[in-house]
Design an enzyme around this catalytic site. Structure first.
Site, PDB file in Angstrom:
ATOM      1  N   CYS A 114       4.034   7.430  -4.119  1.00 36.63           N
ATOM      2  CA  CYS A 114       4.302   6.805  -2.824  1.00 36.63           C
ATOM      3  C   CYS A 114       3.885   7.677  -1.645  1.00 36.63           C
ATOM      4  O   CYS A 114       3.651   7.169  -0.548  1.00 36.63           O
ATOM      5  CB  CYS A 114       5.775   6.436  -2.708  1.00 36.63           C
ATOM      6  SG  CYS A 114       6.351   5.343  -4.024  1.00 36.63           S
ATOM      7  N   HIS A 249       7.352   4.923   4.588  1.00 36.07           N
ATOM      8  CA  HIS A 249       7.132   4.304   3.279  1.00 36.07           C
ATOM      9  C   HIS A 249       8.161   3.204   3.103  1.00 36.07           C
ATOM     10  O   HIS A 249       9.354   3.409   3.337  1.00 36.07           O
ATOM     11  CB  HIS A 249       7.276   5.361   2.193  1.00 36.07           C
ATOM     12  CG  HIS A 249       7.357   4.791   0.817  1.00 36.07           C
ATOM     13  ND1 HIS A 249       6.451   3.856   0.352  1.00 36.07           N
ATOM     14  CD2 HIS A 249       8.238   5.005  -0.203  1.00 36.07           C
ATOM     15  CE1 HIS A 249       6.774   3.531  -0.886  1.00 36.07           C
ATOM     16  NE2 HIS A 249       7.851   4.202  -1.244  1.00 36.07           N
ATOM     17  N   ASN A 279       7.979  -2.663  -2.192  1.00 31.42           N
ATOM     18  CA  ASN A 279       7.471  -1.291  -2.253  1.00 31.42           C
ATOM     19  C   ASN A 279       6.082  -1.317  -2.892  1.00 31.42           C
ATOM     20  O   ASN A 279       5.943  -1.584  -4.081  1.00 31.42           O
ATOM     21  CB  ASN A 279       8.438  -0.444  -3.087  1.00 31.42           C
ATOM     22  CG  ASN A 279       8.029   1.022  -3.161  1.00 31.42           C
ATOM     23  OD1 ASN A 279       6.891   1.382  -2.884  1.00 31.42           O
ATOM     24  ND2 ASN A 279       8.964   1.870  -3.566  1.00 31.42           N
TER      25      ASN A 279
END
Length: 322
Positions: A114, A249, A279
């Site tokens: 990520c 994020h 996500n």
């Protein structure tokens, strides 16, 4: 005068198939209420067999190049951040390169999950500042749906597929003018078992599936992200009061809220797209950035901080004036 990396354009791409919580509940033991309450997610996009990390990355790259008014042949560096490459090798960045018709440039992948896009931006910025590159295409692209365990409702509901990209160019400017002002990266491999994939070429010979201990990841994320945001502000001699926008994020809404509170940032300064995209790992920061640039929230002259944390753990932040 200082040679800086300036943001010339942004772009993003999503798979054709949109999947709501209600639709997901038809195949997974979950509900719209359960997902929304714990994550803030309402929707995600899932790639079909024809959509890959490189094809999504190429589409996002084309959009960023168009926005920047830059021809593909002007690109001398491509860095693609992903945890879900098309193949073990070669790098998916080289597939994007070929798809764009660029015959020769530096092209490679970065694997930091990520945080990958922030890692890629930092590397591109260093190469531009040093003169090793002049115009860079930095991409975050993922097809995370390929590595999800669809029997594990605690993880499969959290992720989606997508891509985001930026074009960075070299510009001689005065100190404090536009461009990347500071980047900071971290990693701590002791936390491997909190967020990982249980496969790989050198261990199991299989791709594996994503595994996560959500509560422990949450605790580390809030602490680490708040700390690294302060670090890049201190490096640039800026204060949190001067930040126009935070592009975090997009892990889940609770992490975004908790991080903003820890820094004393107004919630309305935080770009949130997790509700629509879930996500998307390395794609989430550039995807959210592109959404906010295109809808007019983020404007030239704004001071923007981007941040992310991912498996490893890896985490980082970038402060940029547009």
């Amino acid at each position: 005068m200082i040679r800086r990396s300036v943001l010339l354009g942004t772009g993003s791409a999503l798979p054709a198939k949109s999947v709501s919580n209600a639709e997901l509940a038809e195949r997974v033991d979950t509900s719209d209420e359960w997902i929304r309450e714990r994550t803030g997610i309402a929707n995600r996009y899932i790639a079909d067999e024809s959509e890959t990390t490189s094809s999504l990355g190429t589409a996002a790259a084309r959009a960023a190049l168009d926005a920047a008014g830059v021809q593909p042949q002007a690109i001398d560096l491509i860095i693609l951040a992903t945890a879900t490459p098309d193949q073990t090798f070669p790098a998916s960045a080289t597939k994007v390169q070929a798809a764009l018709g660029i015959n020769d440039c530096v092209a490679f992948d970065v694997a930091a999950v990520c945080s990958g896009f922030l890692y890629a931006v930092s590397v591109a910025d260093s190469m531009i500042r040093s003169g090793a590159a002049n115009t860079a295409l930095v991409i975050g692209s993922e097809t995370f749906s390929r590595i999800l365990d669809w029997e594990d409702r605690t993880t499969c509901v959290l992720f989606g597929d997508g891509a985001g990209a930026v074009v960075l160019g070299a510009e001689e400017s005065k100190d404090g003018a536009r461009g990347i002002l500071a980047t900071k990266l971290h990693a701590d491999g002791r936390h491997n078992q909190l967020l990982y994939v249980d496969g790989g070429p050198s261990t199991t010979g299989t791709v594996g599936k994503l595994r996560m201990k959500g509560q422990e990841v949450f605790r580390h994320a809030v602490t680490n992200l708040a700390a690294v945001l302060r670090e890049v502000l201190d490096m640039a001699g800026e204060s949190a009061d001067n930040i126009d926008w935070v592009v975090p994020h997009q892990a889940n809404a609770r992490i975004l809220d908790a991080t903003a509170r820890k820094l004393g940032l107004a919630p309305e300064k935080v770009i949130v797209t997790v509700d629509q995209h879930a996500n998307t790992s390395a794609a989430s920061v550039p995807l959210a950035l592109d959404v906010a640039v295109r809808d007019g929230r983020i404007k030239p002259g704004d001071l923007v901080v981007m941040e992310a944390m991912g498996g490893g753990f890896t985490w980082g932040a970038c402060l940029i004036r547009l």
